[in-house]
Motif scaffolding. Structure first.
Motif, short mmCIF file in Angstrom:
data_model
loop_
_atom_site.label_atom_id
_atom_site.label_comp_id
_atom_site.label_asym_id
_atom_site.label_seq_id
_atom_site.Cartn_x
_atom_site.Cartn_y
_atom_site.Cartn_z
N ASP A 14 0.77 -1.07 -0.11
CA ASP A 14 -0.01 0.00 0.14
C ASP A 14 0.82 1.29 -0.13
O ASP A 14 0.65 1.96 -0.70
CB ASP A 14 -1.00 0.02 1.28
CG ASP A 14 -2.00 -1.19 1.07
OD1 ASP A 14 -2.13 -1.62 -0.06
OD2 ASP A 14 -2.86 -1.34 2.02
N LEU A 15 2.03 1.22 0.69
CA LEU A 15 2.72 2.20 0.86
C LEU A 15 3.43 2.64 -0.61
O LEU A 15 3.63 3.97 -1.10
CB LEU A 15 4.12 2.15 1.81
CG LEU A 15 5.01 3.34 2.26
CD1 LEU A 15 4.03 4.59 2.60
CD2 LEU A 15 5.71 2.95 3.26
N MET A 16 4.03 1.72 -1.15
CA MET A 16 4.59 1.96 -2.62
C MET A 16 3.62 2.55 -3.44
O MET A 16 3.68 3.10 -4.43
CB MET A 16 5.27 0.75 -3.13
CG MET A 16 4.34 -0.45 -3.45
SD MET A 16 5.29 -1.74 -4.14
CE MET A 16 5.91 -1.34 -5.58
N ALA A 17 2.47 1.87 -3.47
CA ALA A 17 1.28 2.32 -4.35
C ALA A 17 0.77 3.95 -3.74
O ALA A 17 0.53 4.70 -4.96
CB ALA A 17 0.02 1.48 -4.05
N LYS A 18 0.90 4.15 -2.73
CA LYS A 18 0.48 5.61 -2.23
C LYS A 18 1.58 6.58 -3.06
O LYS A 18 1.45 7.81 -3.08
CB LYS A 18 0.52 5.80 -0.80
CG LYS A 18 -0.67 5.18 -0.13
CD LYS A 18 -0.56 5.28 1.51
CE LYS A 18 -1.77 4.79 2.10
NZ LYS A 18 -1.91 4.68 3.47
N ALA A 19 2.73 6.11 -2.98
CA ALA A 19 4.00 6.85 -3.67
C ALA A 19 3.84 6.82 -4.93
O ALA A 19 4.77 7.55 -5.73
CB ALA A 19 5.17 6.41 -3.12
N GLY A 20 3.21 6.16 -5.57
CA GLY A 20 2.82 6.09 -7.11
C GLY A 20 3.58 4.78 -7.76
O GLY A 20 3.57 4.95 -9.12
N PHE A 21 4.60 4.01 -7.19
CA PHE A 21 4.89 3.14 -7.98
C PHE A 21 3.90 1.76 -8.01
O PHE A 21 2.97 2.06 -7.66
CB PHE A 21 5.88 2.39 -6.77
CG PHE A 21 7.05 3.37 -6.68
CD1 PHE A 21 8.18 3.59 -7.68
CD2 PHE A 21 7.25 3.97 -5.53
CE1 PHE A 21 9.03 4.38 -7.17
CE2 PHE A 21 8.32 4.88 -5.22
CZ PHE A 21 9.38 5.01 -5.94
N ASP A 22 4.15 1.06 -9.18
CA ASP A 22 3.33 -0.02 -9.75
C ASP A 22 3.51 -1.18 -8.68
O ASP A 22 4.42 -1.99 -8.68
CB ASP A 22 3.88 -0.44 -11.08
CG ASP A 22 2.82 -1.44 -11.52
OD1 ASP A 22 1.96 -1.87 -10.95
OD2 ASP A 22 3.34 -1.92 -12.81
N PRO A 23 2.31 -1.51 -8.14
CA PRO A 23 2.52 -2.65 -7.10
C PRO A 23 2.49 -4.05 -7.60
O PRO A 23 2.87 -5.08 -6.96
CB PRO A 23 1.15 -2.36 -6.22
CG PRO A 23 0.00 -1.65 -7.35
CD PRO A 23 1.11 -0.91 -7.90
#
Length: 259
Positions: free
Chosen positions: A189-198
């Motif tokens: 969830d954190l990487m997705a919040k930063a805009g990275f592709d989960p």
């Protein structure tokens, strides 16, 4: 024995906390003490392990770390260590270490963001504090059992010894596996919040599985979930994480960290 029992009950009753996923935790160590321990460990590693002077690798890691930690706030320090192992870590007190072996393994920013998000997830969920609190609580419980039972026979002493083994495999190690799974969820969830592709998290763990071919302990006796279990859990979480990423991208969060 009475004082030990009172102290044990106080720790159990006063150590209740809740993780970012809503899970109940036993935590009674002061966070300031864990932060100090994290700082000492990080300084020791910087003294004993060569750091990378590769400009491109440091810029790549910096870009990802800053994007991830921007979502949680606070002061964070990172170091790229010259180490061929596929590893990274985050310590209480805002310290992040990334090994050059992991930088070499990943294909893109999203795969490294998977690992960094996971490690930061451990810190956010206070897993180090929880693990230490569990170990202290377990030892106090065994000491209390010994004081009450006061075994005199060989069979009785063996039973007390098995109680310690049971605590290790029945309490501490399963919680360690739970910590890993929880950090996976928080990190995704954190990487997705930063805009990275989960979705790249699945690819990353497939690569990690291929890179670590060889004898592995059965999952029951391991502190980490099997790669297969980890991948299945991530795949199940992907639809929700993709929605988070879409919202982040729409808000202008589109990381461009070039390896």
């Amino acid at each position: 024995m009475k004082k030990l029992l009172i102290l044990f009950l106080i720790l159990l009753l006063g150590g209740c906390a809740t993780s970012p996923t809503g899970r109940s935790q036993l935590i009674f160590m002061p966070d300031a003490e864990l932060n100090s321990m994290g700082l000492q460990a990080f300084e020791t590693m910087k003294r004993d392990t060569r750091t990378s002077s590769n400009v491109a690798s440091n810029q790549f890691v910096r870009c990802i770390v800053e994007a991830i930690t921007r979502e949680v706030g606070g002061q964070w320090e990172f170091v790229v260590f010259e180490d061929d192992s596929l590893n990274a870590f985050a310590l209480p007190g805002g310290k992040i270490g990334v090994h050059t072996g992991l930088v070499s393994l990943v294909d893109n920013q999203d795969q490294l963001a998977t690992v960094i998000g996971h490690e930061v997830g451990h810190v956010l969920a206070r897993h180090s504090n929880e693990r230490m609190s569990q170990q202290i609580g377990t030892q106090m419980g065994i000491s209390l059992a010994q004081a009450i039972a006061a075994p005199q026979t060989a069979l009785g002493k063996t039973a007390i010894g098995l109680l310690g083994v049971g605590a290790q495999y029945g309490v501490i190690m399963p919680f360690s596996r739970l910590h890993e799974s929880e950090a996976d969820r928080i990190g995704l969830d954190l990487m997705a919040k930063a805009g990275f592709d989960p979705a790249e998290s699945v690819v990353l763990w497939q690569k990690m599985s291929q890179a670590s071919q060889g004898p592995r302990p059965v999952e029951f006796l391991s502190t980490h979930p099997s790669h297969g279990t980890r991948i299945q859990d991530l795949q199940a979480r992907l639809p929700a994480a993709r929605q988070i990423q879409q919202q982040a991208n729409a808000a202008g969060k589109v990381p461009r960290c070039m390896k």
